[in-house]
Design an enzyme around this catalytic site. Sequence first.
Site, short mmCIF file in Angstrom:
data_model
loop_
_atom_site.label_atom_id
_atom_site.label_comp_id
_atom_site.label_asym_id
_atom_site.label_seq_id
_atom_site.Cartn_x
_atom_site.Cartn_y
_atom_site.Cartn_z
N SER A 7 5.34 77.02 76.16
CA SER A 7 4.64 76.02 75.35
C SER A 7 5.03 74.62 75.79
O SER A 7 6.19 74.37 76.12
CB SER A 7 5.00 76.22 73.87
OG SER A 7 4.59 75.09 73.11
N ALA A 8 4.06 73.71 75.74
CA ALA A 8 4.33 72.30 76.06
C ALA A 8 5.07 71.60 74.92
O ALA A 8 5.49 70.45 75.05
CB ALA A 8 3.02 71.59 76.33
N ASP B 147 1.42 81.12 75.37
CA ASP B 147 1.35 79.75 74.90
C ASP B 147 1.62 79.82 73.38
O ASP B 147 1.54 80.90 72.79
CB ASP B 147 -0.07 79.24 75.18
CG ASP B 147 -0.32 77.86 74.62
OD1 ASP B 147 0.54 76.99 74.77
OD2 ASP B 147 -1.40 77.65 74.01
N LEU B 148 1.93 78.71 72.75
CA LEU B 148 2.22 78.75 71.31
C LEU B 148 1.01 78.28 70.48
O LEU B 148 0.35 79.08 69.81
CB LEU B 148 3.44 77.88 70.99
CG LEU B 148 3.82 77.78 69.52
CD1 LEU B 148 4.37 79.11 69.00
CD2 LEU B 148 4.87 76.68 69.30
N ASP B 149 0.76 76.97 70.57
CA ASP B 149 -0.30 76.38 69.73
C ASP B 149 -1.66 76.92 70.15
O ASP B 149 -2.09 76.74 71.28
CB ASP B 149 -0.25 74.86 69.88
CG ASP B 149 -1.31 74.17 69.05
OD1 ASP B 149 -1.78 74.76 68.06
OD2 ASP B 149 -1.68 73.04 69.40
N ASN C 1 8.83 71.17 69.96
CA ASN C 1 9.12 71.74 68.64
C ASN C 1 8.97 73.26 68.62
O ASN C 1 9.11 73.88 67.56
CB ASN C 1 8.18 71.12 67.60
CG ASN C 1 8.43 69.63 67.42
OD1 ASN C 1 9.50 69.23 66.95
ND2 ASN C 1 7.49 68.80 67.82
N THR D 105 -1.11 75.20 65.20
CA THR D 105 -0.49 73.94 64.79
C THR D 105 -1.37 72.74 65.17
O THR D 105 -1.00 71.60 64.87
CB THR D 105 0.92 73.80 65.38
OG1 THR D 105 0.96 74.43 66.65
CG2 THR D 105 1.97 74.43 64.50
N LYS E 214 1.27 71.41 82.18
CA LYS E 214 0.04 72.14 82.49
C LYS E 214 -1.02 71.10 82.87
O LYS E 214 -1.03 70.03 82.27
CB LYS E 214 -0.42 72.93 81.26
CG LYS E 214 0.63 73.94 80.76
CD LYS E 214 0.27 74.47 79.38
CE LYS E 214 1.41 75.27 78.78
NZ LYS E 214 1.15 75.77 77.42
N LYS F 132 -5.21 69.35 73.43
CA LYS F 132 -4.67 70.71 73.33
C LYS F 132 -3.90 71.09 74.60
O LYS F 132 -4.45 71.01 75.70
CB LYS F 132 -5.79 71.72 73.04
CG LYS F 132 -6.26 71.60 71.60
CD LYS F 132 -7.12 72.75 71.18
CE LYS F 132 -7.46 72.59 69.70
NZ LYS F 132 -8.49 73.54 69.29
N GLY F 133 -2.65 71.47 74.44
CA GLY F 133 -1.83 71.88 75.57
C GLY F 133 -1.26 70.71 76.36
O GLY F 133 -0.49 70.91 77.30
N GLU G 271 -3.47 81.95 76.94
CA GLU G 271 -3.66 80.52 76.66
C GLU G 271 -4.95 80.25 75.87
O GLU G 271 -5.88 81.05 75.93
CB GLU G 271 -3.80 79.77 77.99
CG GLU G 271 -2.54 79.09 78.47
CD GLU G 271 -2.18 77.83 77.68
OE1 GLU G 271 -3.00 77.36 76.86
OE2 GLU G 271 -1.08 77.31 77.90
N ASP G 272 -4.97 79.11 75.18
CA ASP G 272 -6.20 78.70 74.48
C ASP G 272 -6.78 77.42 75.05
O ASP G 272 -7.81 76.95 74.58
CB ASP G 272 -5.91 78.48 72.99
CG ASP G 272 -5.10 77.23 72.77
OD1 ASP G 272 -4.08 77.04 73.48
OD2 ASP G 272 -5.46 76.42 71.90
P1 B16 Z 1 5.23 68.31 70.86
P2 B16 Z 1 1.10 74.40 73.39
C1 B16 Z 1 1.11 71.79 72.80
O1 B16 Z 1 1.45 73.10 72.47
C2 B16 Z 1 0.01 71.28 71.86
O2 B16 Z 1 -1.18 72.04 72.08
C3 B16 Z 1 -0.27 69.84 72.14
O3 B16 Z 1 -1.27 69.36 71.26
C4 B16 Z 1 1.03 69.02 71.94
O4 B16 Z 1 0.82 67.66 72.22
C5 B16 Z 1 2.10 69.59 72.89
O5 B16 Z 1 2.29 70.98 72.60
C6 B16 Z 1 3.44 68.87 72.74
O6 B16 Z 1 3.95 69.09 71.47
O7 B16 Z 1 4.81 66.93 70.52
O8 B16 Z 1 5.59 69.17 69.66
O9 B16 Z 1 6.32 68.37 71.93
O10 B16 Z 1 -0.38 74.64 73.24
O11 B16 Z 1 1.52 74.12 74.82
O12 B16 Z 1 1.92 75.48 72.74
MG MG Z 2 -2.24 75.95 73.32
#
Ligand code: B16
Ligand code: MG
Length: 216
Positions: A112-113, A7-9, A116, A15, A143, A43-44, A167-168
């Site tokens: 990652s969701a 996972d990223l964030d 960006n 972030t 997810k 988150k996620g 994952e977090d």
């Molecule tokens: P974006 P992950 C997720 O990242 C974030 O945890 C979540 O807060 C965010 O809304 C989602 O990405 C979408 O991000 O708006 O940049 O497309 O934890 O899946 O890496």
């Molecule tokens: Mg995450």
Amino acid sequence: MKAVIFDLDGVITDTAEYHYLAWKSLADELDLPFDKEFNEKLKGVSRMESLELILSLGDAAYSDEEKNALAEKKNDLYKEMIQKVTPADLLPGIEALLKELQEAGIGIALASASKNAPFILDRLGVTHYFNHVVDVNLIKQGKPDPEIFLTGAAKLGVLPEDCVGIEDAEAGIESILSAGMYAVGVGNPAQMQKADLIVSSTAELSLSLLKENFKQ
Ligand code: B16
Ligand code: MG
């Protein structure tokens, strides 16, 4: 263990604070009582689902067009913030782990969701470690559905049962487990109860730790 899917964030970088600040600015504008505690729920969670959750804090109804404009506004602010990301924003131990995995010939993918994510990986200077970055634009179910982790494994050409997912977020752990992978949770054990292995910080992650615990 043939691959590790990250996972990223919250795992590679944090972030979440930028997501929070950008959503907070939008919520303030709409007079919605959004705070850090509520932010934990996001988150996620995908951008549009996050927006829906925030809008549910008020009674106003919005058209799809208005919702798209609000999501775009938040994302513009978020994109401005992530211009400042540098390799110093990598969470502890992550680059060492990526290096160890690459040297051991273990596949590395990102699930990652975030739309960006490719930009953030570039800013962190770690894109070259990844054999595949799942394009979230092509994922139909977010997810906790296993689709994003299963796609990562398929793109690496490995079976889910030979993969570790890290994952977090609770929804992310569920996604990994329902994909049939070994789930490693980073963070508070209370939120990670179903994970196969829990570490309190990314600094604890290493190839030997993953290998020792995999499928035990
Ligand atoms: P974006 P992950 C997720 O990242 C974030 O945890 C979540 O807060 C965010 O809304 C989602 O990405 C979408 O991000 O708006 O940049 O497309 O934890 O899946 O890496
Ligand atoms: Mg995450």
